[in-house]
Scaffold this motif. Sequence first.
Motif, PDB file in Angstrom:
ATOM      1  N   ILE A   1       0.847  -1.197   0.000  1.00  0.00           N
ATOM      2  CA  ILE A   1       0.000   0.000   0.000  1.00  0.00           C
ATOM      3  C   ILE A   1       0.880   1.244   0.000  1.00  0.00           C
ATOM      4  O   ILE A   1       1.730   1.422   0.880  1.00  0.00           O
ATOM      5  CB  ILE A   1      -0.933   0.023   1.231  1.00  0.00           C
ATOM      6  N   CYS A   2       0.666   2.114  -0.992  1.00  0.00           N
ATOM      7  CA  CYS A   2       1.457   3.338  -1.151  1.00  0.00           C
ATOM      8  C   CYS A   2       0.690   4.544  -0.610  1.00  0.00           C
ATOM      9  O   CYS A   2      -0.495   4.716  -0.903  1.00  0.00           O
ATOM     10  CB  CYS A   2       1.793   3.541  -2.629  1.00  0.00           C
ATOM     11  N   HIS A   3       1.369   5.379   0.174  1.00  0.00           N
ATOM     12  CA  HIS A   3       0.758   6.623   0.670  1.00  0.00           C
ATOM     13  C   HIS A   3       0.708   7.682  -0.437  1.00  0.00           C
ATOM     14  O   HIS A   3      -0.105   8.604  -0.365  1.00  0.00           O
ATOM     15  CB  HIS A   3       1.569   7.179   1.842  1.00  0.00           C
ATOM     16  N   CYS A   4       1.620   7.550  -1.418  1.00  0.00           N
ATOM     17  CA  CYS A   4       1.755   8.541  -2.496  1.00  0.00           C
ATOM     18  C   CYS A   4       1.857   9.945  -1.915  1.00  0.00           C
ATOM     19  O   CYS A   4       1.155  10.866  -2.328  1.00  0.00           O
ATOM     20  CB  CYS A   4       0.577   8.436  -3.467  1.00  0.00           C
ATOM     21  N   GLY A   5       2.756  10.090  -0.945  1.00  0.00           N
ATOM     22  CA  GLY A   5       2.840  11.360  -0.229  1.00  0.00           C
ATOM     23  C   GLY A   5       1.542  11.589   0.512  1.00  0.00           C
ATOM     24  O   GLY A   5       1.157  10.804   1.381  1.00  0.00           O
ATOM     25  N   GLU A   6       0.829  12.651   0.129  1.00  0.00           N
ATOM     26  CA  GLU A   6      -0.488  12.918   0.714  1.00  0.00           C
ATOM     27  C   GLU A   6      -1.613  12.673  -0.280  1.00  0.00           C
ATOM     28  O   GLU A   6      -2.779  12.834   0.055  1.00  0.00           O
ATOM     29  CB  GLU A   6      -0.555  14.362   1.226  1.00  0.00           C
TER      30      GLU A   6
END
Length: 666
Positions: A8-13
């Motif tokens: 699971i990636c946060h992709c920054g915000e």
Amino acid sequence: MSRIGVFICHCGENIGATVDCIKVAELAADMEGVAYAVDYKYMCSDPGQTLIKNAIKEYDLDGVVVGACPPRMHEPTFRRACAEAGLNPYLCEIANIREHCSWVHDKGEATTRKAVDIVRSLVEKVKRNRPLNPIQVPITKKALVIGGGIAGIQASLDIANCGYQVILIEKDPSIGGHMSQLSETFPTLDCSQCILTPRMVEVAQHPNITLYTYAELESLEGFIGNFKASIRLKAKGVDEKLCTGCGLCTTKCPTKKIPSEFNAGLGMRTAIYVPFPQAVPNKPVIDRVHCTHFRTGRCGVCEKVCPTGAIRFDQEDRIISENVGAIVVTTGFNVLNTDFFPEYGYGKYKDIITGIQFERLASASGPTLGEIRRPSDGKIPQKIVFVACAGSRDPAKGIPYCSKICCMYTAKHAMLYQHKVHDGESYVFYMDIRAGGKNYEEFVRRAIEEDGVNYIRGRVARIYEKNGKLIVKGVDTLLGASPVEIEVDMVVLATAGVANKGAEDLAQKMHISYDPYQFFAEAHPKLKPVETNTAGIFLAGACQAPKDIPETVGMASGAAVKVASLFSQANLVREPMIAVVNRTAPPLFSTCVGCFMCQTACPYQAIEREEIKDRTGKVLKTVAKVNPGLCQGCGTCVAFCRSKSIDIQGYSNEQVYAEVMALLNN
């Protein structure tokens, strides 16, 4: 038992601001078949990809689900990482929890639950994924260029100079296109023939280029890398191997009053003719429509005077086949004639001419040898009006688009007139000036400020003849829409650029798209400006929309680079997400019933018929078969198949059903 890894990636915000990514990873770890789950700030970064690679090896994963941004953006990145770790890349799936979740919902428990559901559905799908391999398609490293204008010439030379064979076909007796008709070119006012003719000769002499003039595409079969083109070589009535181009036949031909296409109807030619002095090839063809021999059977002067015996009245059209790997379409455009305009007399006034006709008057090789003379009586016009946007930007006439080149060539025409008729007066009626190119604005200002061209902002409402003069009635919108009436000797219409006649038929032969105005359509206006939706077929020049010479040449070189890039590979490698028709054990062989509705529905002509035979050669069953080189994986055949015998690899009914049930059962 499956061993799935979930990342699971946060992709920054982008994702982390609204989705609780840590919780999504924790809940994913409890899903059936998931052996490992983790979250990370930037999964597409090098450390994130390393995390995936290490997990595949350490936990012996047989499937990967990445919860991140959409597949279109980073699916190749994550699949490449899986492949480097020894996992088949098509056992990796992307759960789009950015566009499908975080970007369309507010932060909250419901948003996180939706992200979990999206991940769960992809976990169930990847359990049913099968290892796939990219499709290898052999490439015929020979290109076909259709159209011999400046775009076709440039594309042919660029491809040929890369070391590949090129076949260039042109429907007219000579290459050169509209550029060969021009007197001078904007914004430099250099001689058109001086810069074009050397390239025409280079095409004819290039060892990698085969030139067919007076030829058209008859039909096209196949797919990218493996096209089979049938080309009609129209009968020229002349044996080109024997003809020396001496020109004796053209001078002796008694039929001399045929309007010249090259001179836009202002000059005359004979029934056996060379289009213009610099034509390539510089050998004549017989116009069978106007030739007395073909009309009555009585004349044969050209045959009698030909010193090499090259005349062949019995010559017939020939169809030849060529195998090519890519096609560049450079068929150009045309312009409206004056009879398109009822407000300007339906073309009945001889001294109302088009821009192309003015080019021929201004050209040293034209019917007046470069002198600006009226077609009606040969007098030099002392006052002339140029009408821009004649037909263009006019929804009432069905041409709402801008023809792009008119503002510039109108300024050029006015300058040429002032340079040749020093005491003459020139007026330009325009809607607004569109001079979007290097040195274009300066060129227009030069016409106004240095050459004294009178620009009037307004539309021309009507043109009629009175006492041997043309009366031009319009308005000047910069002076409060005050009426303007000018008595002139000649009018030049900057008529709209339109698609060539037959463009629609050609598009259908090649299975490429075209717009409502019959210009060929690119695959994407920004990212794929020279590609079509049919892989392996490229566009260049004004067949796509009206274009000037610099843009046309740039597009042609761009298309040539695409072809050279394709040919640089040993084989064409394609994604395996294509349709497949199922196969079963004898005696059924396949659930396909042979209705071939899929064949009629396929937009890419990818469905073929396959005969299943026994050992004696007896046909047991005829079923559908998908050509992997043509199929684009659109799924139309899947929807049409009555017996549900077709699946898209990677998106089978079983896989999609598993995704749906994962959402419904939780």
